[in-house]
Design a protein around this motif. Structure first.
Motif, PDB file in Angstrom:
ATOM      1  N   GLN A   1       0.748  -1.171   0.028  1.00 16.73           N
ATOM      2  CA  GLN A   1      -0.132  -0.064  -0.072  1.00 16.73           C
ATOM      3  C   GLN A   1       0.681   1.137   0.038  1.00 16.73           C
ATOM      4  O   GLN A   1       1.729   1.379   0.790  1.00 16.73           O
TER       5      GLN A   1
ATOM      6  N   TYR B   1      -5.377   0.911   0.586  1.00 14.71           N
ATOM      7  CA  TYR B   1      -5.302   0.878  -0.689  1.00 14.71           C
ATOM      8  C   TYR B   1      -4.219  -0.226  -1.232  1.00 14.71           C
ATOM      9  O   TYR B   1      -3.167   0.310  -1.450  1.00 14.71           O
TER      10      TYR B   1
ATOM     11  N   GLN C   1      -1.246   4.276   0.154  1.00 15.82           N
ATOM     12  CA  GLN C   1      -2.223   4.737   0.686  1.00 15.82           C
ATOM     13  C   GLN C   1      -2.879   3.750   1.782  1.00 15.82           C
ATOM     14  O   GLN C   1      -3.098   2.739   1.152  1.00 15.82           O
ATOM     15  N   LYS C   2      -3.043   4.082   2.956  1.00 13.47           N
ATOM     16  CA  LYS C   2      -3.711   3.089   3.954  1.00 13.47           C
ATOM     17  C   LYS C   2      -4.815   2.279   3.411  1.00 13.47           C
ATOM     18  O   LYS C   2      -6.191   2.936   3.034  1.00 13.47           O
TER      19      LYS C   2
END
Ligand SMILES: Cc1ncc(COP(=O)(O)O)c(C=O)c1O
Length: 407
Positions: free
Chosen positions: A244, A249, A246-247
């Protein structure tokens, strides 16, 4: 004199006592901010270590083994590939290759530097590999798998002859991943570029270990990958953190392979001393060389070519009666190590690779004769003289000449 209590192979207590206040302050800072994983302390260390290695990017990870595995994957090694390295290294080098889904293949080492021999690499590529007519890629004759990368290991802190490795790799379109796990601050003079280069700044990426006994060691586990390539750095950051950016994703499947903040903070404290510690190790190595100078035969001191500045992670001598010398030193309360006693191609774990005794004669001979002597920045002159005197006493008493005189 500490030799009454013995001279350890490594002293991990002294540097931590010296730095206790600063190291405890790091723990307090983590407790007070509850910043345990990632965050400013990791980012600051990454910036400082990148600067130290002369590269734009450093990605902190949980160990040297993960650093190697992530570096291989991020630089483009794929499952089913073949990756070349040496049998004289710690098993983590080949574990990382296998864990990236590739197959390790060995080439022999140079008898003087104990590192990957560029001539052996070239010979393997020329005599055991072909260019695939369909893909145009280099494949092994035996398994038909693409040969995509080489992992030169800067063993004992001395860098591999990187100009030659890079030239071969460029010719065959191979990725170069430096195993710099023992080479924090080591340098190599590139004749091609007419300048000194730092370990970790030459390959497509490089792996460092911060295992406590390393020249830059954490107070636990830790590692880092350095690279000059922004895309590789981006992939590495994702790989260490479950794929990830972005957290929650997840672009790919990754790993839990992050560097924790307390270790990063402590590493930053120690990094400020690393150049001094490395210089002290080099002085100790020079002193050992001097103390062993008169022996000539019977004991080989480390060979440092003009183009290498070792960080002397280890000071490794070569002697014929290695095991007897080790036992003699142990009786004299001197700690030693063997790095490494069984070359990887003869390890049970690699039986299925099909190598036998005799596959790599240089690595096999070296494994029987090398001995690592006490080496750490705090090693005192008197203790060092004692170690050298004991080693000399043994070698002189057991040399062929002495045996002939006695008979
Ligand atoms: C040459 C080499 N490669 C890889 C590693 C693996 O590092 P770590 O123990 O941090 O996983 C080490 C550490 O012992 C090493 O010496």
């Amino acid at each position: 004199m500490s030799q009454t209590n013995g001279i350890p192979f490594i002293d991990l207590v002294a540097p931590h006592v010296e730095l206790e206040e600063e190291l405890v302050a790091v723990v307090k800072k983590a407790l007070r901010t509850a910043g345990f994983v990632g965050g400013p302390m990791v980012e600051e260390f990454e910036r400082e270590f990148a600067k130290f290695c002369d590269v734009p990017y450093c990605v902190g990870v949980s160990s040297g083994t993960d650093a190697l595995r992530f570096a291989l994957i991020a630089a483009g090694v794929k499952p089913g590939d073949t990756v070349i390295t040496v049998p004289n290294t710690f098993i983590a080098t080949t574990e990382a290759i296998s864990q990236a889904g590739a197959r390790p293949v060995f080439v022999d080492i140079d008898p003087r530097t104990y590192n990957l021999d560029p001539a052996s690499l070239l010979r393997y590529l020329e005599t055991s590999c072909d260019v695939d007519r369909v893909t145009g890629k280099l494949i092994t004759r035996k398994t038909k798998s693409p040969v995509t990368a080489v992992v030169p290991v800067h063993l004992y802190g001395q860098m591999v002859a990187m100009d030659s490795i890079c030239e071969v790799a460029e010719h065959y379109g191979m990725i170069v991943i430096e195993d710099a796990c023992q080479a924090h601050g080591s340098e190599y003079f590139s004749a091609k570029e007419n300048r000194w280069r730092k370990a970790g700044s030459i390959g497509d990426a490089a792996a460092f270990s911060f295992y406590p006994g390393k020249n830059l060691g954490a107070c636990g586990e830790g590692g880092a990958v350095t690279t000059r390539d922004e895309q590789t750095a981006r992939k590495l950051r994702m790989l260490r953190d479950h794929g990830q950016a972005q957290k929650y994703y997840h672009d790919v499947e990754g790993y839990n392979g992050r560097l924790d903040s307390v270790q990063a903070g402590m590493l930053a404290v120690k990094l400020r001393r690393l150049s001094t510690w490395n210089a002290q190790r080099r002085e100790i190595a020079a002193r050992y060389n001097e103390l062993f100078g008169s022996l000539r035969d019977g004991l080989a001191t480390p060979y440092e070519p003009d183009w290498a500045r070792s960080n002397y992670h280890l000071y490794v001598i070569q002697v014929r009666k290695r095991d007897e010398l080790r036992a003699f030193l142990s009786q004299a309360h001197v700690g030693t190590g063997i790095h490494y006693p069984i070359p990887l191609h003869l390890q049970k774990a690699y039986e299925d690779l099909g190598y036998t005794v005799g596959s790599f004669p240089v690595a096999e001979k070296v494994a029987e004769e090398i001995l690592s002597l006490p080496m750490y920045p705090q090693l005192g002159h008197e203790d060092q003289r004692y170690v050298a005197a004991k080693a000399c006493e043994f070698v002189e008493a057991t040399s062929d000449q002495a045996a002939a005189m006695r008979s």
